[in-house]
Design a protein around this motif. Structure first.
Motif, PDB file in Angstrom:
ATOM      1  N   GLU A   8      -3.733  -4.478 -12.240  1.00  0.00           N
ATOM      2  CA  GLU A   8      -5.000  -4.800 -11.581  1.00  0.00           C
ATOM      3  C   GLU A   8      -5.286  -6.298 -11.650  1.00  0.00           C
ATOM      4  N   GLY A  11      -3.120  -8.091  -9.183  1.00  0.00           N
ATOM      5  CA  GLY A  11      -3.675  -7.931  -7.846  1.00  0.00           C
ATOM      6  C   GLY A  11      -4.786  -8.913  -7.554  1.00  0.00           C
ATOM      7  N   TYR A  19      -2.346  -5.611  -3.335  1.00  0.00           N
ATOM      8  CA  TYR A  19      -1.825  -4.254  -3.519  1.00  0.00           C
ATOM      9  C   TYR A  19      -1.069  -4.097  -4.830  1.00  0.00           C
ATOM     10  N   GLU A  22      -2.408  -1.531  -7.189  1.00  0.00           N
ATOM     11  CA  GLU A  22      -2.130  -0.109  -6.980  1.00  0.00           C
ATOM     12  C   GLU A  22      -0.665   0.252  -7.216  1.00  0.00           C
ATOM     13  N   ALA A  23       0.173  -0.732  -7.511  1.00  0.00           N
ATOM     14  CA  ALA A  23       1.610  -0.488  -7.682  1.00  0.00           C
ATOM     15  C   ALA A  23       1.875   0.367  -8.916  1.00  0.00           C
ATOM     16  N   ASP A  91       4.841   5.049  -1.691  1.00  0.00           N
ATOM     17  CA  ASP A  91       3.884   4.841  -0.611  1.00  0.00           C
ATOM     18  C   ASP A  91       3.239   6.171  -0.262  1.00  0.00           C
TER      19      ASP A  91
END
Length: 120
Positions: A8, A11, A19, A22-23, A91
């Motif tokens: 986070e 990011g 993104y 969110e990885a 994804d």
């Protein structure tokens, strides 16, 4: 990098890669200032991305410039330079494999000289 809080923070710090937050994980790629380091690291990144893709894992290269705050966060030694953070994860968006919005072949491939069309 695989801790949620760290992802986070990445990011937020990597302006071209929000993104990352969110990885599933990310790989930071740092180099020494040598003649072939950028080339070697770029090839390694490409290999990671292609290998991940072949296993159904999404990935993307973040950075190249503007990663000073990320270097500080990750405590990258001063004799190294962070050139990328590569995000990896599954994804969640539906996609149709093989369909890409690409320029026509004739616009990106030339014969012997730029601007000379390659006959197909």
């Amino acid at each position: 990098v695989d801790e949620r809080e760290d992802l986070e923070q990445l990011g937020k710090l990597a302006k071209t890669g929000p993104y990352l937050a969110e990885a599933g994980m990310a790989v930071a790629v740092a180099i020494k200032d040598t003649k072939y380091a950028v080339s070697d690291a770029s090839r390694a990144i490409q290999s990671m991305i292609l290998t991940a893709w072949s296993d159904g894992i999404a990935s993307n290269w973040v950075g190249f410039f503007g990663l000073e705050a990320v270097e500080e966060m990750l405590e990258v030694p001063e004799d190294l330079h962070l050139i990328a953070v590569v995000a990896f994860g599954y994804d969640t968006r539906p996609r149709i494999k093989g369909i890409k919005d690409r320029k026509p072949f004739s616009e990106v491939v030339h014969h012997s000289r730029f601007g000379k069309p390659l006959a197909r």
